[in-house]
Design an enzyme around this catalytic site. Sequence first.
Site, short mmCIF file in Angstrom:
data_model
loop_
_atom_site.label_atom_id
_atom_site.label_comp_id
_atom_site.label_asym_id
_atom_site.label_seq_id
_atom_site.Cartn_x
_atom_site.Cartn_y
_atom_site.Cartn_z
N HIS A 95 -2.71 6.07 15.77
CA HIS A 95 -3.20 7.14 14.81
C HIS A 95 -4.71 6.57 14.49
O HIS A 95 -5.24 5.55 14.69
CB HIS A 95 -2.52 7.22 13.51
CG HIS A 95 -2.64 5.77 12.87
ND1 HIS A 95 -3.36 5.33 11.99
CD2 HIS A 95 -1.61 5.09 12.80
CE1 HIS A 95 -2.98 4.17 11.50
NE2 HIS A 95 -1.69 4.02 12.13
N TYR A 154 0.74 -1.19 0.07
CA TYR A 154 0.07 -0.16 0.04
C TYR A 154 0.90 1.18 0.04
O TYR A 154 2.00 1.28 0.62
CB TYR A 154 -0.77 0.05 1.05
CG TYR A 154 -0.28 -0.14 2.64
CD1 TYR A 154 -0.47 -1.60 3.05
CD2 TYR A 154 -0.01 0.88 3.32
CE1 TYR A 154 0.02 -1.73 4.33
CE2 TYR A 154 0.54 0.55 4.80
CZ TYR A 154 0.56 -0.72 5.02
OH TYR A 154 1.16 -1.02 6.35
N ASN A 164 -4.52 1.67 16.30
CA ASN A 164 -5.60 2.16 15.47
C ASN A 164 -6.81 2.67 16.07
O ASN A 164 -7.16 1.95 17.07
CB ASN A 164 -6.34 1.36 14.30
CG ASN A 164 -5.06 0.91 13.17
OD1 ASN A 164 -5.64 0.07 12.22
ND2 ASN A 164 -4.26 1.62 13.19
N GLY A 213 8.36 1.45 13.26
CA GLY A 213 6.96 1.78 12.63
C GLY A 213 5.95 1.78 13.29
O GLY A 213 4.82 1.92 12.65
N CYS A 241 0.59 -0.52 14.35
CA CYS A 241 0.16 0.67 15.07
C CYS A 241 -0.99 0.35 15.89
O CYS A 241 -1.84 -0.58 15.59
CB CYS A 241 -0.17 1.57 13.84
SG CYS A 241 1.14 2.15 12.84
#
Length: 385
Positions: free
Chosen positions: A314, A295, A334, A310, A332
Amino acid sequence: MGTFLLAGALVLTGCTSKDSGTPLGVGDKPAGDTGPAPKAKIVADPGVDAKDVPVLKPIRISVTDGQLTDVSVTNADGKAVKGEVAADKLSWANSEHLGYGKTYTYSAKAMGSDNKPVELKGTFTTMNPAKQARATVNPIDNATVGVGMPISVKFQEGFAPKDKAAVEKALKVETTPKVEGSWAWLSASQVDWRPKEYWPANTKVNVSANLYGVDFGNGYGKSDVTSKFSIGRNQVLKVNTPDHKLLVYRNGSLAATYPSSNGSDADPDRNTPNGTMIVMTREEVGDFSNPKYGYTNVKKKWSLRISNHGEYIHENEENRANIGRNNTSHGCVNLLESDAKALFDTTLLGDPVEVTGAKASMPTTSDVNDWLFSWDKWKSMSALK
């Protein structure tokens, strides 16, 4: 009585005889002179015509069998070097450092106990090292940071001090209230100071890196650097990955709970790794493109970076169906957009982020890895044992 002058970061050398290397004082009787010599003797250290004088060497002009009446030390531009005569008028010492590769001139007068005047004049030259290294300090002046923020001293790219103990001896951390902490070398060119526990809220911190003139074994300090900053309120973010939620503790009490989708449980390479990190950057819009996983041009709002491995916290509205239910991210944390914005608005750089429950742990190669080490391990990484 004359005015005593000193000025301009400088260093004086003692008067020495070129033949014997013995300090030469005014008042010594020349060979063949049968007349009585004045009793008073002025001696300078560093000496007359001294070369390559270290810029941190103290300048001292002293007299025996008399009292100083006038002392002047000036640089090549005629500017006085700051200094002071002792109350007993037996010595003078500089109060500022000398400059690299500079020539200084001094003149001293004294009245002997026999009421005979004596005078000493001379010059000396300071060292001019080929390698002069700069350093930076973080946090910067006037910053307000979270309770997990370390102090970091980094040297310019390509320079790694050989004498790390000399560097640490030149570093000072003053705090109000007093806080226990230690320096540790995280790389050949970076040394951090970390408190044993998180900083107390509202601590005032004053950092002095007095590196100018310090011999690193492979170069010398270019300049001193300082920073004065403050610790803000106590806020800690906690993520136990199987729970699918992020908890915000403020001043020790639970202040907010946000549903989350964390790193994929099945793939350790995609876990949100265990460990204590800190908020490193705050980005209203972060770029999360990752061609490795197919992506590109992926932008997410209200992004808090917690490592250079990394991991971020967010918003990810595209993953709304899994937030609070399943761990499906690439590492991450989310959040829903409204929650990410609320968290972003209350977060400081340096806020700790404690992650537990994952199969993998955060590698200590992260940019800011201070809290991944035990206190005993951290202290062992100091150059001062």
